[in-house]
Design a protein around this motif. Structure first.
Motif, short mmCIF file in Angstrom:
data_model
loop_
_atom_site.label_atom_id
_atom_site.label_comp_id
_atom_site.label_asym_id
_atom_site.label_seq_id
_atom_site.Cartn_x
_atom_site.Cartn_y
_atom_site.Cartn_z
N ARG A 56 13.77 6.22 0.25
CA ARG A 56 13.27 7.39 1.05
C ARG A 56 13.57 7.51 2.38
O ARG A 56 14.25 8.24 2.97
N GLU A 89 0.72 -1.32 -0.02
CA GLU A 89 0.20 0.02 0.09
C GLU A 89 0.91 1.36 -0.09
O GLU A 89 0.15 2.41 0.09
N LEU A 90 2.08 1.13 0.19
CA LEU A 90 3.01 2.29 0.06
C LEU A 90 3.79 2.79 -1.35
O LEU A 90 3.85 1.60 -2.14
N PRO A 91 4.16 3.84 -1.33
CA PRO A 91 4.83 4.07 -2.53
C PRO A 91 6.00 3.28 -2.79
O PRO A 91 6.61 2.89 -1.94
N GLY A 92 6.30 2.98 -4.13
CA GLY A 92 7.41 1.94 -4.36
C GLY A 92 8.82 2.23 -3.97
O GLY A 92 9.67 1.71 -3.73
N ASP A 93 9.04 3.51 -4.01
CA ASP A 93 10.41 4.08 -3.34
C ASP A 93 10.45 4.38 -2.00
O ASP A 93 11.50 5.38 -1.63
N ILE A 94 9.46 4.14 -1.10
CA ILE A 94 9.54 4.34 0.24
C ILE A 94 10.66 3.95 0.96
O ILE A 94 11.43 4.43 1.64
N SER A 95 11.17 2.56 0.56
CA SER A 95 12.45 2.05 1.12
C SER A 95 13.76 3.18 0.98
O SER A 95 14.78 3.40 1.82
#
Length: 137
Positions: A58, A50-56
């Protein structure tokens, strides 16, 4: 006293991390290195979906900025920073092995109910480290 020191920092307890870093500088041999380490726990898959793909990436970048901010450029000590992903105790131990650390410094908190069943990060590091460990309370 020590040539390579790992200072494990929980960025949610930044003041403890600053205190550990200050103490580590007094333990460091001339020409030694302090490695500030923060470990990001993995986000469970059902949440990550459910999170944006680049969250890791960021999260990693934000943690690196916070670690860099802890380093005093006027201090005559070599301090590097590193952000890892995974279980905290395992990554701290692996960083110590990878860098040939003589000492791991880690802060401890008052244990909660969960810690009595599975153990705290500091306790797991103490049990499995192949070098000295200093736990700050």
């Amino acid at each position: 006293m020590y040539g390579r020191i790992i200072v494990a920092v929980d960025l949610e307890q930044i003041e403890q991390g600053r205190a550990l870093l200050a103490r580590a500088t007094s333990f460091l041999d001339a020409g030694g290195e302090i490695r500030l380490l923060h470990v990001l726990e993995e986000v469970p898959g059902y949440i990550a979906a459910e999170l944006p793909g680049d969250i890791s990436e960021r999260r990693r970048a934000a943690a690196a900025v916070e670690l860099r901010a802890m380093i005093d450029p006027n201090e005559d000590v070599r301090v590097v920073h590193e952000v890892r992903h995974g279980p905290a105790s395992g990554q701290i131990l692996q960083a110590a092995e990878d860098s040939g650390a003589d000492l791991i410094m880690i802060a401890s908190h008052k244990p909660g109910l969960r810690d009595y069943f599975i153990g705290s990060t500091a306790a797991r590091v103490i049990r499995h480290a192949t070098c000295s460990v200093l736990v700050e309370r």
